[in-house]
Design an enzyme around this catalytic site. Sequence first.
Site, PDB file in Angstrom:
ATOM      1  N   LEU A  84     -44.894   1.742  52.201  1.00 21.56           N
ATOM      2  CA  LEU A  84     -43.864   2.040  51.459  1.00 21.56           C
ATOM      3  C   LEU A  84     -43.789   3.632  50.760  1.00 21.56           C
ATOM      4  O   LEU A  84     -43.182   3.782  49.833  1.00 21.56           O
ATOM      5  CB  LEU A  84     -43.997   1.045  50.153  1.00 21.56           C
ATOM      6  CG  LEU A  84     -44.049  -0.506  50.407  1.00 21.56           C
ATOM      7  CD1 LEU A  84     -43.752  -1.120  49.179  1.00 21.56           C
ATOM      8  CD2 LEU A  84     -42.680  -0.674  51.345  1.00 21.56           C
ATOM      9  N   ASP A  85     -44.487   4.315  51.455  1.00 19.13           N
ATOM     10  CA  ASP A  85     -44.361   5.596  51.098  1.00 19.13           C
ATOM     11  C   ASP A  85     -44.577   6.700  52.406  1.00 19.13           C
ATOM     12  O   ASP A  85     -45.425   7.684  52.231  1.00 19.13           O
ATOM     13  CB  ASP A  85     -45.582   6.121  50.082  1.00 19.13           C
ATOM     14  CG  ASP A  85     -45.057   7.419  49.379  1.00 19.13           C
ATOM     15  OD1 ASP A  85     -43.781   7.865  49.518  1.00 19.13           O
ATOM     16  OD2 ASP A  85     -46.016   7.923  48.621  1.00 19.13           O
ATOM     17  N   ILE A  86     -44.045   6.195  53.488  1.00 21.45           N
ATOM     18  CA  ILE A  86     -44.218   7.050  54.679  1.00 21.45           C
ATOM     19  C   ILE A  86     -43.464   8.431  54.582  1.00 21.45           C
ATOM     20  O   ILE A  86     -42.148   8.413  54.331  1.00 21.45           O
ATOM     21  CB  ILE A  86     -43.763   6.245  56.033  1.00 21.45           C
ATOM     22  CG1 ILE A  86     -44.700   4.926  56.136  1.00 21.45           C
ATOM     23  CG2 ILE A  86     -43.762   7.057  57.154  1.00 21.45           C
ATOM     24  CD1 ILE A  86     -44.008   4.055  57.145  1.00 21.45           C
ATOM     25  N   ASN A  90     -47.901  12.483  54.111  1.00 19.73           N
ATOM     26  CA  ASN A  90     -48.988  11.379  54.185  1.00 19.73           C
ATOM     27  C   ASN A  90     -48.997  11.235  55.650  1.00 19.73           C
ATOM     28  O   ASN A  90     -49.798   9.918  55.938  1.00 19.73           O
ATOM     29  CB  ASN A  90     -48.366  10.103  53.244  1.00 19.73           C
ATOM     30  CG  ASN A  90     -48.286  10.110  52.136  1.00 19.73           C
ATOM     31  OD1 ASN A  90     -48.818  11.116  51.618  1.00 19.73           O
ATOM     32  ND2 ASN A  90     -47.632   9.395  51.565  1.00 19.73           N
ATOM     33  N   THR A 124     -41.330   7.460  47.571  1.00 15.58           N
ATOM     34  CA  THR A 124     -40.702   8.812  47.446  1.00 15.58           C
ATOM     35  C   THR A 124     -39.377   8.538  48.030  1.00 15.58           C
ATOM     36  O   THR A 124     -38.989   8.268  49.099  1.00 15.58           O
ATOM     37  CB  THR A 124     -41.408   9.929  48.530  1.00 15.58           C
ATOM     38  OG1 THR A 124     -42.906   9.975  48.176  1.00 15.58           O
ATOM     39  CG2 THR A 124     -40.535  11.303  48.572  1.00 15.58           C
TER      40      THR A 124
END
Length: 222
Positions: A84-86, A90, A124
């Site tokens: 959920l934050d690729i 990261n 993001t």
Amino acid sequence: MQYIPGGTLERVLDGYAKWKNRGKAPTFLEVLETLPCDDVPFNPKALRERDALNRADFVEGILLIATQLTDALEHAHRQGVLHLDIKPANILITVYGRALLADFNVAMTSGKLQAGQLQGFGGTRRYMAPEQEAVFEAADKAQAVRQIDERTDIYSLGRVLREALQGYGPPRVQEIISTCLETDRTKRYPSAAALGDALRNALELYRIERSLPAPGVLASFG
């Protein structure tokens, strides 16, 4: 988090942009080698990834990294975990050219999402899938969060690939990215494994095309 010698994909893309602004077209490995890094112990088992990058242009390097990321995502998804934050910041790239998916701070299990739990939910926005972003605006957030699944991560990875390649690469790769970025999640790849298969096929075709002689060379034998 364990220290990984190397850099993030974000730094690699920034470095590539600087080379391009100077009128140069570096390989992925050339950019990676310009990043500051501490001394790294020799790891013969990791030389395969570096050797592959050594023979790759930047587009091929991005595709190689992308296939590694789909493997990592498929593993996480099989454990019931959504990242959920690729995003490029990261994604860690070791000095040997191995991509690692990092920062699972806002990751959630599919079970919690289906139960409508929102504690720790985030991400993001620049890389969010429509259904993930919709949670923040929904009146019934518990219901909205149930629309999130593995294909939400696939969308985010598609955003990363679009940013990394910026329109470069063969048409097949652009088609793959467009499929990842479908607003309707049912039209995206059903799994990270399926996306990985598509990327590997596109990578193989791209390698074949690069190995062929230029059209002018073939014409000279006519």
